[in-house]
Design a protein around this motif. Structure first.
Motif, PDB file in Angstrom:
ATOM      1  N   GLU A   1      -6.327  -2.937   4.379  1.00 40.33           N
ATOM      2  CA  GLU A   1      -6.296  -2.238   5.665  1.00 40.33           C
ATOM      3  C   GLU A   1      -6.957  -0.863   5.560  1.00 40.33           C
ATOM      4  O   GLU A   1      -7.784  -0.511   6.384  1.00 40.33           O
ATOM      5  CB  GLU A   1      -4.846  -2.068   6.156  1.00 40.33           C
ATOM      6  N   CYS A   2      -6.589  -0.070   4.550  1.00 43.97           N
ATOM      7  CA  CYS A   2      -7.021   1.337   4.544  1.00 43.97           C
ATOM      8  C   CYS A   2      -7.827   1.729   3.314  1.00 43.97           C
ATOM      9  O   CYS A   2      -8.307   2.858   3.232  1.00 43.97           O
ATOM     10  CB  CYS A   2      -5.807   2.255   4.708  1.00 43.97           C
TER      11      CYS A   2
ATOM     12  N   CYS B   1      -6.078  -1.559  -0.921  1.00 41.72           N
ATOM     13  CA  CYS B   1      -5.468  -2.019   0.324  1.00 41.72           C
ATOM     14  C   CYS B   1      -6.548  -2.522   1.287  1.00 41.72           C
ATOM     15  O   CYS B   1      -7.499  -1.793   1.583  1.00 41.72           O
ATOM     16  CB  CYS B   1      -4.687  -0.875   0.963  1.00 41.72           C
TER      17      CYS B   1
ATOM     18  N   HIS C   1      -6.860   2.220   0.285  1.00 48.60           N
ATOM     19  CA  HIS C   1      -6.121   3.030  -0.693  1.00 48.60           C
ATOM     20  C   HIS C   1      -5.977   2.257  -2.003  1.00 48.60           C
ATOM     21  O   HIS C   1      -5.621   1.071  -1.997  1.00 48.60           O
ATOM     22  CB  HIS C   1      -4.742   3.364  -0.119  1.00 48.60           C
TER      23      HIS C   1
ATOM     24  N   CYS D   1       0.840  -1.201   0.000  1.00 44.56           N
ATOM     25  CA  CYS D   1       0.000   0.000   0.000  1.00 44.56           C
ATOM     26  C   CYS D   1       0.875   1.251   0.000  1.00 44.56           C
ATOM     27  O   CYS D   1       1.787   1.373   0.826  1.00 44.56           O
ATOM     28  CB  CYS D   1      -0.916   0.004   1.220  1.00 44.56           C
TER      29      CYS D   1
ATOM     30  N   CYS E   1      -0.426   3.188   3.649  1.00 42.44           N
ATOM     31  CA  CYS E   1      -0.163   2.676   5.003  1.00 42.44           C
ATOM     32  C   CYS E   1       0.935   1.615   5.033  1.00 42.44           C
ATOM     33  O   CYS E   1       1.336   1.167   6.097  1.00 42.44           O
ATOM     34  CB  CYS E   1      -1.440   2.140   5.642  1.00 42.44           C
TER      35      CYS E   1
HETATM   36 ZN    ZN Z   1      -3.235   0.834   3.148  1.00 40.56          ZN
END
Ligand code: ZN
Lengths: 139, 406
Positions: free
Chosen positions: A50-51, A48, A53, A34, A37
């Motif tokens: 997690e975030c 991503c 993106h 990513c 992050c």
């Molecule tokens: Zn991310």
């Protein structure tokens, strides 16, 4: 679905996944990182996990890891019958030193020797002009 | 989540067609014939007609045999029903329980008053996942196939084998514990004429059965069948006019794509039931000791044992001990898989097996389970479990609490 002469399945390579297959063909393991992050993840994703993106960069990861789990297949199931000649297939979930986990076949190791925590190193088996599959062997 | 669905709806009818292994000489039914057959049984049980569902709800599970872009609407056409709301199950073995929750929410919202929910598949007659047939097109395209097929991953046996190896590494479990689950399902199947494998086997036979994907053996694996199931869900008010034995939905909890720990390195011995089950118990207002019968999603014994733990019937890692100490039969202190489960009953394709725990729970709560009836069963816990995510354990986890009283 494209088939190798021996019948094992080949990936239908897309623009999303091409960097992985091309790198594997060149003996390198790459995964998406990513741009926001820094999360490294596998298999290829649209953003991503997690975030969220969208900007993911393909980066080379260290081809070493440990066996997180294993299960040795003695029959072909939900895969191409051409795998029969490879049985038993020692399948593992490999936890790479750089973070992500991936399915990977353990070669050069009899089924009774595979252990969780075993250190392994990737090698790459060419499956077409455009792709290779990473496999692992004990270090 | 609120208590808003507690006691709002009830199952008032259910049906399960005879299953088939599609042996040579057998009449081979199509997926829509199985759907109609199951729906007819459910309608008969409820004393209803298909016309009662014009302007109401029709729930249809995905089937590998379908291959249309609008399967639920196609099923409406094939059955000659004109529903107001179509509900499409798209969560594999969690589809049946997901559709119950969706139907309950629609009934609660006043969109519909009742729904007929159907599912069938014919994995032994079409390219699917059954041995000896080519894989279905939907299983051999897309990113999950690209990063599993060419890598040599051998389907659910292999994927659950990986989960089981990891579990056995982290916790004290013996294969005998899983064997007890498998032996119990077969014993229950011997009491259910609808089960596909009915000959009881011993723990020794389980221990020595053929290794398919170590540690998963033949008697750990769900057998594929052709077949169909259906249930009818109605508002509590309508339910009382249809039957004096409604099986009420008391609680539900659901999570898809649960991670235990980090997204990239989760603990694969923990399923989303740690979230779904407490949610369902809370809504229902019941405790673990209130559960008279547990109908888990039971395609592999390892998955059953993990559900026992993640529901909180015992502590994480103590599932083996729990199984050893309890009597899992219908006469016992912790009855499970009373119809023989999918393990011995058969799984009508990867998306339909999730109907079985619901149908069996409804039969138990209505006192219609015959020789395998759990005495005075009034509260049942039911699982839906759908799909295996990449290098993890369960895509969709759903818990339902059903009860004979509101
Ligand atoms: Zn991310």
């Amino acid at each position: 679905m494209a088939q190798m002469p021996q019948g094992k399945p080949l990936p239908a390579i897309t623009d999303l996944t091409r960097p992985f297959w091309t790198a594997a063909k060149a003996g390198k393991l790459v995964m998406q990182k990513c741009g926001r992050c820094g999360t490294l993840d596998f298999l290829p994703k649209p953003w991503c996990i997690e975030c969220g993106h969208l900007g993911l960069d393909w980066v080379e990861v260290k081809p070493q890891g440990t066996v997180y789990s294993h299960s040795t297949a003695y029959t072909v199931m939900m895969n191409d019958p051409a795998w029969k000649s490879d049985l038993p297939v020692v399948m593992c979930i490999i936890e790479l030193d750089d973070g992500p986990r991936m399915y990977g076949q353990l070669t050069d190791c009899p089924p009774e020797k595979v252990r969780i925590g075993m250190r392994v190193q990737a090698h790459f088996e060419p499956i077409s002009d455009a792709a290779a599959v990473p496999k692992f062997r004990p270090i | 989540m609120t208590n808003s669905l507690r006691g709002e709806v009830a199952i008032v009818g259910y049906g399960r067609t005879p299953y088939s292994r599609a042996k040579p000489g057998e009449r081979i039914l199509t997926v829509d014939q199985y759907i109609a057959g199951a729906a007819a049984l459910a309608l008969e049980k409820a004393g209803m007609s298909k016309r009662d569902f014009d302007g109401q709800g029709l729930g249809v599970s995905h089937a590998e045999a379908s291959h249309t872009v609008n399967w639920s609407a196609a099923v409406a056409e094939l059955l000659g029903i004109s529903p107001r709301a179509l509900i499409r199950g798209d969560q594999g073995g969690a589809s049946a329980s997901a559709m119950l929750i969706r139907a309950a929410a629609m009934i609660h919202a006043g969109i519909i008053d009742r729904a007929l929910v159907v599912g069938a598949d014919t994995p032994l007659s079409i390219p699917s996942i059954a041995p000896g047939l080519p894989l279905s097109p939907e299983r051999t395209r897309g990113i999950f196939w690209e990063f599993q097929g060419p890598f040599g991953v051998m389907g659910a046996n292999n994927q659950f084998g990986l989960v089981q190896t990891r579990y056995a590494h982290q916790y004290p479990m013996k294969r005998e514990h899983l064997g007890k689950i498998a032996v119990t399902t077969r014993y229950h199947a011997s009491l259910n004429p609808g089960a596909i494998y009915r000959e009881p086997f011993t723990l020794e036979a389980y221990m020595n059965s053929r290794i398919l994907s170590d540690p998963v053996r033949l008697l750990d694996c769900v057998p594929m069948v052709n077949g169909g199931l259906a249930y009818i869900v109605a508002s509590a008010e309508t339910a009382k006019t249809i039957t004096d034995k409604p099986a009420y939905l008391l609680g539900c909890g659901e999570v898809s794509n649960y991670y235990s720990g980090s997204r990239t390195r989760p603990d694969i011995t923990v399923t989303g039931f740690v979230q779904a089950a407490p949610e369902a118990f809370r809504m229902a207002g019941v405790q673990h000791h209130d559960i008279d019968v547990f109908e888990p999603y039971d395609d592999y014994p390892m998955i059953v044992l993990m559900q026992m733990e993640d529901y909180g019937f015992c502590k994480k890692g103590e599932g083996g001990k729990f199984v050893a100490e309890r009597d899992l039969t219908f006469k016992g202190d912790f009855p499970i898989s009373t119809d023989g489960g999918q393990l011995s009953g058969g799984q009508p394709g990867g998306a339909i097996g999730g109907f079985m725990p619901i149908v069996e729970a409804a039969a138990q709560l209505r006192g219609e389970a015959g020789p395998r009836q759990v005495k005075d069963a009034s509260i049942a816990a039911v699982s839906g479990f759908g799909g295996i995510p990449y290098a993890r354990n369960a895509r969709s986890c759903i818990t339902l609490i059903l009860g004979s009283e509101k």
